[in-house]
Write an enzyme that holds these catalytic residues in place. Structure first.
Site, mmCIF file in Angstrom:
data_model
loop_
_atom_site.group_PDB
_atom_site.id
_atom_site.type_symbol
_atom_site.label_atom_id
_atom_site.label_comp_id
_atom_site.label_asym_id
_atom_site.label_seq_id
_atom_site.Cartn_x
_atom_site.Cartn_y
_atom_site.Cartn_z
ATOM 1 N N PRO A 133 73.177 71.734 54.882
ATOM 2 C CA PRO A 133 73.446 72.260 56.221
ATOM 3 C C PRO A 133 73.039 71.239 57.287
ATOM 4 C CG PRO A 133 71.972 73.723 54.985
ATOM 5 C CD PRO A 133 72.193 72.518 54.143
ATOM 6 N N ALA A 162 69.394 71.324 60.364
ATOM 7 C CA ALA A 162 68.513 72.335 59.784
ATOM 8 C C ALA A 162 67.220 71.717 59.284
ATOM 9 C CB ALA A 162 69.237 73.050 58.645
ATOM 10 N N GLY A 163 67.063 70.411 59.450
ATOM 11 C CA GLY A 163 65.842 69.773 58.942
ATOM 12 C C GLY A 163 65.913 69.489 57.458
ATOM 13 N N LEU A 164 67.111 69.517 56.884
ATOM 14 C CA LEU A 164 67.227 69.273 55.443
ATOM 15 C C LEU A 164 67.827 67.897 55.134
ATOM 16 C CD1 LEU A 164 68.190 72.849 54.185
ATOM 17 C CD2 LEU A 164 66.008 71.655 53.950
ATOM 18 N N GLY A 165 67.771 67.017 56.124
ATOM 19 C CA GLY A 165 68.069 65.607 55.852
ATOM 20 C C GLY A 165 69.540 65.239 55.805
ATOM 21 N N SER A 166 70.424 66.034 56.463
ATOM 22 C CA SER A 166 71.851 65.676 56.363
ATOM 23 C C SER A 166 72.122 64.333 57.034
ATOM 24 C CB SER A 166 72.750 66.772 56.927
ATOM 25 O OG SER A 166 72.661 66.819 58.313
ATOM 26 N N ALA A 177 69.983 61.819 57.410
ATOM 27 C CA ALA A 177 69.380 60.768 56.581
ATOM 28 C C ALA A 177 70.248 60.505 55.359
ATOM 29 C CB ALA A 177 67.972 61.182 56.155
ATOM 30 N N ALA A 178 70.722 61.583 54.726
ATOM 31 C CA ALA A 178 71.565 61.418 53.537
ATOM 32 C C ALA A 178 72.868 60.713 53.915
ATOM 33 C CB ALA A 178 71.848 62.778 52.901
ATOM 34 N N ASP A 225 62.497 60.622 56.401
ATOM 35 C CA ASP A 225 63.691 61.308 55.900
ATOM 36 C C ASP A 225 64.576 60.374 55.068
ATOM 37 O OD1 ASP A 225 62.675 63.310 57.449
ATOM 38 O OD2 ASP A 225 64.451 63.615 58.675
HETATM 39 C C1 MEV Z 1 61.584 65.427 60.364
HETATM 40 O O1 MEV Z 1 62.076 65.672 59.060
HETATM 41 C C2 MEV Z 1 60.130 65.109 60.311
HETATM 42 C C3 MEV Z 1 59.461 64.863 61.646
HETATM 43 O O2 MEV Z 1 58.103 64.547 61.331
HETATM 44 C C4 MEV Z 1 60.101 63.743 62.427
HETATM 45 C C5 MEV Z 1 59.913 62.375 61.775
HETATM 46 O O3 MEV Z 1 59.001 62.180 60.981
HETATM 47 O O4 MEV Z 1 60.718 61.475 62.131
HETATM 48 C C6 MEV Z 1 59.455 66.111 62.514
#
Ligand code: MEV
Length: 318
Positions: free
Chosen positions: A89, A92-96, A98-99, A140
């Site tokens: 997703p 959502a903080g699940l690394g899309s 970065a991936a 990430d």
């Molecule tokens: C994001 O996945 C993690 C944070 O610590 C931001 C970062 O480290 O760049 C919120």
């Protein structure tokens, strides 16, 4: 290429505290094929296609990321389509992102016949991540590229693999969108200015949680790992990065028997993790019943994380 979750230490990692990140069981791939025109990035999964020769205000970040990825791969022909297929997703903080960054770097280099050293791959992906995140710590794209649980420090990068004394089962779900990592990181920086000492103490406490968590993971002490997740969540609350919907999800997971639960990533919405005893079904059922769409990620001991990180370290020293 998997997405990622932060098991312990998000936000504090931006201020130099180590953090633990894990790959998750949601994937993204990029395939580059020759084309009569181009370059084009086609992401049917996100219902978007970008080209570099037209203004696309709604997809500017994607356009910039694609353009930069091509600039970083000068030998890659431009008559190409890069097809993105993703089950991670977005926002959502699940690394899309970065991936996507790592997968684009790999796919374009592969198409250009370039073989990339791991540190070169990481540094290219880091450049692309900056478009999405402004000032990312680097955690990430590092975990996504390495594909195994890592201990990460902003100054030193991926420092070590994570020893696991047993299998750990995590249920992951999202509580809406987090509204952008950069915005969350910047808002926290502003709050920190008026309460510098308290924030510093909270970051130090998160650092202690991370140290203890590494030992508990190594011992295979799931009860302690769960308790530390709850403790980390309390500190993230103090930092102001939770949300009512996240708290609702965490409550449902704990009520259903999770050993511990916390948000993962930037917060304010987005992903959360719940550690389960052997059977994740009760937590999955409860979260589904409460309107979430959870899935399971299993962390299994494999002993390869350390070797891989050593390899990346050697490549970086060459
Ligand atoms: C994001 O996945 C993690 C944070 O610590 C931001 C970062 O480290 O760049 C919120």
């Amino acid at each position: 290429m998997t997405g990622k979750a932060i098991l312990f230490g998000e936000h504090a990692v931006v201020y130099g505290v180590p953090a633990i990140a894990i790959p998750i069981d949601r994937h993204l791939s990029v395939e580059v094929i020759g084309s009569g025109h181009g370059p084009e990035l086609a992401a049917d999964c996100w219902k978007v296609a970008v080209r570099l020769d037209v203004e696309q205000p709604d997809a500017r970040a994607l356009q910039q990321a694609f353009g930069l990825a091509l600039d970083l791969t000068p030998r890659c022909p431009h008559r190409i389509i890069a097809r993105v297929d993703s089950e991670i997703p977005r926002s959502a903080g699940l690394g899309s992102s970065a991936a996507l960054s790592v997968a684009l770097v790999r796919a374009l280099a592969g198409y250009a016949g370039e073989s990339l050293a791991p540190d070169e791959e990481l540094s290219r992906a880091a450049e692309i991540e900056k478009i999405f995140h402004a000032n990312p710590s680097g955690i990430d794209h590092s975990v996504v590229a390495i594909g195994r649980p890592i201990v990460f420090r902003k100054q030193g990068g991926a420092e070590a693999g994570v020893d696991l004394g047993r299998i750990f089962k995590l249920v992951i779900a999202t509580a809406g969108s987090h509204g952008g990592t950069a915005a969350r990181v910047q808002a926290l920086a502003r709050r920190r200015q008026s309460m510098a000492e308290l924030y510093q103490n909270a970051f130090a406490a998160i650092g202690q949680v991370v140290e203890r968590a590494l030992l508990a993971l190594k011992k295979g002490d799931a009860a302690e790992v769960g308790a530390l997740m709850d403790f980390n969540q309390g500190l993230l609350n103090a930092l102001g990065v939770s949300s009512p919907e996240l708290e609702r999800g965490l409550g449902v997971a704990r009520e259903a028997g999770a050993l511990g639960a916390k948000l993962s990533g930037a917060g304010g919405g987005g992903a959360f993790l719940a550690l389960c005893d052997d059977d994740p079904q009760p937590v999955l059922r409860a979260l589904r019943g409460a309107g979430f769409e959870p899935f399971v990620t299993t962390l299994a001991p494999d002993g390869q994380g350390k070797a891989l990180i050593e390899e990346i370290g050697q490549a970086a020293r060459r």
